[in-house]
Design an enzyme around this catalytic site. Structure first.
Site, PDB file in Angstrom:
ATOM      1  N   CYS A 172      -0.396   1.139   9.405  1.00  0.00           N
ATOM      2  CA  CYS A 172      -0.053   1.931   9.877  1.00  0.00           C
ATOM      3  C   CYS A 172      -1.768   2.599  10.640  1.00  0.00           C
ATOM      4  O   CYS A 172      -1.161   3.293  10.872  1.00  0.00           O
ATOM      5  CB  CYS A 172      -0.275   2.547   8.130  1.00  0.00           C
ATOM      6  N   ASP A 369       3.322  11.199  10.546  1.00  0.00           N
ATOM      7  CA  ASP A 369       2.869  10.036   9.917  1.00  0.00           C
ATOM      8  C   ASP A 369       3.954   8.528  10.989  1.00  0.00           C
ATOM      9  O   ASP A 369       4.722   8.752  11.213  1.00  0.00           O
ATOM     10  CB  ASP A 369       4.866  10.363   8.877  1.00  0.00           C
ATOM     11  N   HIS A 371       4.972   5.982   9.760  1.00  0.00           N
ATOM     12  CA  HIS A 371       5.365   4.551   8.149  1.00  0.00           C
ATOM     13  C   HIS A 371       7.004   4.800   8.483  1.00  0.00           C
ATOM     14  O   HIS A 371       7.617   4.269   7.376  1.00  0.00           O
ATOM     15  CB  HIS A 371       4.927   6.229   7.037  1.00  0.00           C
TER      16      HIS A 371
END
Length: 494
Positions: A172, A369, A371
């Site tokens: 990440c 994000d 993820h």
């Protein structure tokens, strides 16, 4: 790394909504209008569906112990497969789009948003069609969804000897940094006002940028090449690293690609100098980094091999703003960096969970994000009709600014000398507002070989000050000498 708890924009925005149980209660309570009532019914039905589907994974008492083993054996494979689908990113996106309900901590429709240097003033009248949408939620969402979104991928070529074909749960920080650099390239080649068009063919430069971040060694700024460049900073496949090491990795990769491009014109390189504004040997001790103007000038000269005096600059500023939490005194300063026209946002998130923070509203950080797990794609440089949908996101997630990890890095892109001068002026003004605790400072020269806290080895290697072709443009009262920050007022973690 683990996913962040998701908070998304309210349903007043036209796309990318999310929902939870508290959202449905709020929508049901506001059922004065027919549309809201229908939305509530739809949310209730769909939520029941998702809840009942997920309930198959709950543990229930077995009435016949003799049946337990056989049932488990028959259903395990099916249950596992369904669980992956329901809990996966695709189902989550489907739920967000269909529910259409609002979050209890949704973004305000009356407070301004700053998104990478651009201001958006939202208005509650927009929902009734009475407002000019040119600077409202529609314009904001168009800008947000035009930012390049880079996430976990699976199914790409194995990384070296690791045999890993996915970066799920460990990549990440790398993905967040790729997003920041990708925005710098968008601004450089297409400008800050570029928006992703709804029709094809795509702009060739846009496609070229996406190709650079593909997941193979053939792509200049891929996960694979970043891992190779970051070995000296502890970067390895399957492991996690902090913002300081990530900034140094980009500096190393940019230098390596520049050297390759000098030997082979077909090789791709970063079209800007990289200046990591940081200090001591590990970058984790705190202290206010110093943007030295002469160092920036020298980097520009080195980048162009002395042919021109100034080139575009990517500034990366690693910071440690507290121990376990960001000290509250720095939050207003972080907020204001998003008002800089040069803003590239922040590599940050919760501890161990990196995100790319692109904007702020009130006390919230708005982020992309990384993820989400997506299948690896190969964008060819000549494929102007390529499907690029996996590189854009219209779901605006947010988290409180006071909950972000104190270890972070801020990015800025300065297109030319005038732009850099404007950045320095804004940074000095921000320092004046800091009450003695700035995020970073600006100085004209390095007058002493004495190392100042957070002056890095890159500065030392440049050897002395000199004006490097600089004129007196920056020689004003706003800028002090780099060694003037070693006194009692020196910033430190509080």
């Amino acid at each position: 790394m683990t996913d962040l708890p998701e908070r998304v924009v309210a349903s007043e925005f036209p796309a990318g909504q999310s929902a939870d149980s508290t959202d449905r209660e709020r929508v049901a309570a506001n059922s004065e209008q027919k549309a809201s009532h229908n939305k509530s019914l739809k949310a209730s039905f769909l939520s029941s569906f998702f809840a009942s589907t997920l309930s198959i994974f709950e543990t229930h008492p077995e009435s016949h112990s003799g049946e337990k083993k056989a049932t488990k054996s028959r259903s395990y494979g099916w249950t596992t497969a369904v669980k992956k689908v329901v809990a996966g990113g695709s189902m989550r996106r489907l739920q967000e789009r269909l529910l259409g309900t609002s979050s209890t901590d949704a973004l305000s429709l009356t407070s301004e948003i700053w998104l990478l240097g651009m201001r958006y003033k939202l208005s509650p009248e927009e929902s009734s069609g009475g407002a000019d949408h040119g600077n409202g939620s529609a314009a904001f969402l168009e800008d947000f969804s035009s930012r390049i979104w880079i996430t976990y991928r699976k199914g790409f070529d194995a990384i070296g000897y690791s045999k890993l074909t996915s970066d799920v749960r460990w990549g990440c920080m790398i993905r967040s940094s790729q997003m920041l650099v990708a925005q710098a390239l968008l601004f450089h080649h297409l400008g800050r006002y570029w928006r992703k068009p709804s029709q094809k063919p795509h702009d060739p430069k846009y496609i070229e940028i996406l190709h650079l971040f593909g997941d193979s060694e053939a792509c200049a700024f891929s996960l694979h090449n970043l891992l190779e460049a970051g070995k000296g900073y502890g970067l390895a496949a399957g492991s996690w690293l902090g913002p300081y090491a990530m900034c140094r990795t980009w500096e190393t990769l940019a230098r390596a690609k520049r050297e390759q491009a000098d030997l082979d014109r077909e090789k791709e390189s970063l079209p800007m100098a990289v200046y990591v504004v940081s200090g001591d040997e590990d970058g984790e001790r705190g202290g206010a980094p110093v943007v030295c103007i002469d160092v920036a000038a020298r980097l520009c000269s080195d980048f162009s091999k002395g042919q021109i005096s100034w080139v575009p600059i990517l500034l990366l500023v690693p910071l440690v703003l507290g121990l376990e939490k960001v000290n509250p005194r720095y939050i207003p300063l972080l907020w204001e960096t998003f008002t800089f026209p040069q803003s590239l946002g922040i590599l940050g998130g919760k501890p161990g969970t990196s995100t790319y923070i692109v904007g702020v509203q009130d006390d919230k950080a708005l982020y992309l994000d990384p993820h989400e797990v997506q299948v690896a794609v190969d964008i060819k440089t000549d494929d102007l009709d390529a499907d690029t949908s996996s590189y854009h996101c219209s779901t605006v997630r947010n988290l409180p600014l006071d909950l972000i990890d104190p270890s972070l890095a801020i990015g800025f892109y300065c297109r030319d000398k005038d732009d850099f001068e404007d950045f320095c002026t804004r940074a000095s003004d921000l320092e004046d507002k800091s009450n003695g605790a700035p995020l970073f400072t600006v100085a004209q020269t390095i007058r002493s070989a004495k190392s100042v806290q957070h002056q890095d080895s890159l500065v030392d290697s440049l050897g002395g000050a000199g004006n490097s072709g600089m004129d007196d443009t920056f020689a004003g009262d706003n800028f002090r000498d780099c060694d003037a920050h070693s006194g009692d007022d020196e910033w430190q973690i509080l």
